[in-house]
Design a protein around this motif. Sequence first.
Motif, short mmCIF file in Angstrom:
data_model
loop_
_atom_site.label_atom_id
_atom_site.label_comp_id
_atom_site.label_asym_id
_atom_site.label_seq_id
_atom_site.Cartn_x
_atom_site.Cartn_y
_atom_site.Cartn_z
N ASP A 35 -44.06 7.64 -2.26
CA ASP A 35 -43.68 9.05 -1.69
C ASP A 35 -44.55 9.17 -0.51
O ASP A 35 -44.91 10.25 -0.48
CB ASP A 35 -43.16 9.98 -2.13
N VAL A 36 -45.13 8.06 -0.42
CA VAL A 36 -46.19 8.48 0.91
C VAL A 36 -45.82 8.75 1.84
O VAL A 36 -45.60 8.63 2.99
CB VAL A 36 -47.17 7.15 1.30
N ARG A 37 -46.64 10.55 2.25
CA ARG A 37 -46.26 11.30 3.67
C ARG A 37 -47.69 11.16 4.36
O ARG A 37 -48.44 11.78 3.95
CB ARG A 37 -45.57 12.49 3.75
N THR A 38 -47.65 11.10 6.25
CA THR A 38 -48.71 11.47 6.33
C THR A 38 -48.54 13.20 7.10
O THR A 38 -48.14 12.91 8.05
CB THR A 38 -49.89 11.05 6.77
N TYR A 39 -49.67 13.92 7.48
CA TYR A 39 -49.38 14.38 8.39
C TYR A 39 -50.83 14.18 9.33
O TYR A 39 -52.07 15.14 8.42
CB TYR A 39 -49.21 16.25 7.79
N LEU A 40 -50.39 14.43 10.43
CA LEU A 40 -51.12 14.44 12.14
C LEU A 40 -52.33 13.58 11.73
O LEU A 40 -51.46 12.78 11.24
CB LEU A 40 -52.04 15.96 12.16
N GLN A 41 -53.33 13.09 12.62
CA GLN A 41 -54.00 12.98 12.94
C GLN A 41 -55.34 12.22 12.07
O GLN A 41 -56.12 12.00 12.29
CB GLN A 41 -54.12 11.80 14.17
N SER A 42 -54.75 13.82 11.31
CA SER A 42 -56.58 13.91 11.03
C SER A 42 -57.21 13.40 9.37
O SER A 42 -57.97 14.00 9.11
CB SER A 42 -56.82 15.57 10.14
N GLY A 43 -56.29 13.00 8.42
CA GLY A 43 -56.28 11.83 7.38
C GLY A 43 -55.99 13.21 6.44
O GLY A 43 -57.31 13.58 5.37
N ASN A 44 -54.83 13.60 6.89
CA ASN A 44 -53.61 14.10 5.53
C ASN A 44 -52.78 13.49 4.61
O ASN A 44 -51.77 13.17 5.87
CB ASN A 44 -53.01 15.63 5.83
N ALA A 45 -52.65 13.66 3.51
CA ALA A 45 -51.25 11.74 3.06
C ALA A 45 -50.82 12.84 1.85
O ALA A 45 -51.73 13.93 1.45
CB ALA A 45 -51.84 11.21 2.66
N VAL A 46 -49.98 12.96 1.40
CA VAL A 46 -49.01 13.46 0.25
C VAL A 46 -48.65 12.09 -0.17
O VAL A 46 -48.22 11.38 0.45
CB VAL A 46 -48.06 14.80 0.83
N PHE A 47 -48.35 12.11 -1.57
CA PHE A 47 -48.06 11.04 -2.50
C PHE A 47 -47.41 11.27 -3.74
O PHE A 47 -48.53 12.23 -3.73
CB PHE A 47 -49.24 9.70 -2.56
N SER A 48 -47.00 10.83 -4.50
CA SER A 48 -46.84 11.19 -6.07
C SER A 48 -47.35 9.58 -7.01
O SER A 48 -47.97 8.66 -6.28
CB SER A 48 -44.84 10.68 -5.94
N SER A 49 -48.26 10.19 -7.94
CA SER A 49 -48.44 9.77 -8.99
C SER A 49 -48.14 9.91 -10.20
O SER A 49 -48.71 10.63 -10.47
CB SER A 49 -49.95 9.02 -8.43
#
Length: 181
Positions: A35-49
């Motif tokens: 479920d990897v997603r990023t937000y903006l170009q400044s190094g923000n990511a959401v993921f599941s693990s």
Amino acid sequence: MTTYVALLRGINVGGHKKVPMAELRTLLAELGHGDVRTYLQSGNAVFSSPSDDPDALAAGLEKSIEGHFGFGASCLVRSGEYLRAVADACPFPAATLEGKQLHATFLSAPAGPERFASLDRAVFLPEEFRLGDRVIYLHTPGGLGRSKLAEALARPALLKGIDATTRNWNTVVKLTEMSDG
């Protein structure tokens, strides 16, 4: 599975340490995260693990970034639950402020009030800060770019031994929403 937020520090700033978000998503997927997603170009990511160790997840991502891009980038990984708690505990009236006026500086370790005792808070008014759980809430009515308080808080002596990365409140809210599902 736990939802996490990765906060990379110091990438894509002024054309240095370029990390395209598509490549960051690929790196996270190659590390086995879903479920990897990023937000903006400044190094923000959401993921599941399935991991329950955010520090190990951060170390793995840092190693992967260095191996892929050839430079280091510090990374904090926090659970979506933690991010929700940070947003809910904001001591400032977030709903009435512009996103550029409120920031959260995420810390790699707790920082107690004694660390900031040398700062004369009155000198910086109307700018203010409050400490939370591995976070500094920063209210800068004129924005972060002109903030003397933000400059003072970033002094190496104050945060010695602690990695820190700052996000404006709009980003905190968006990442919280993304990590909530």
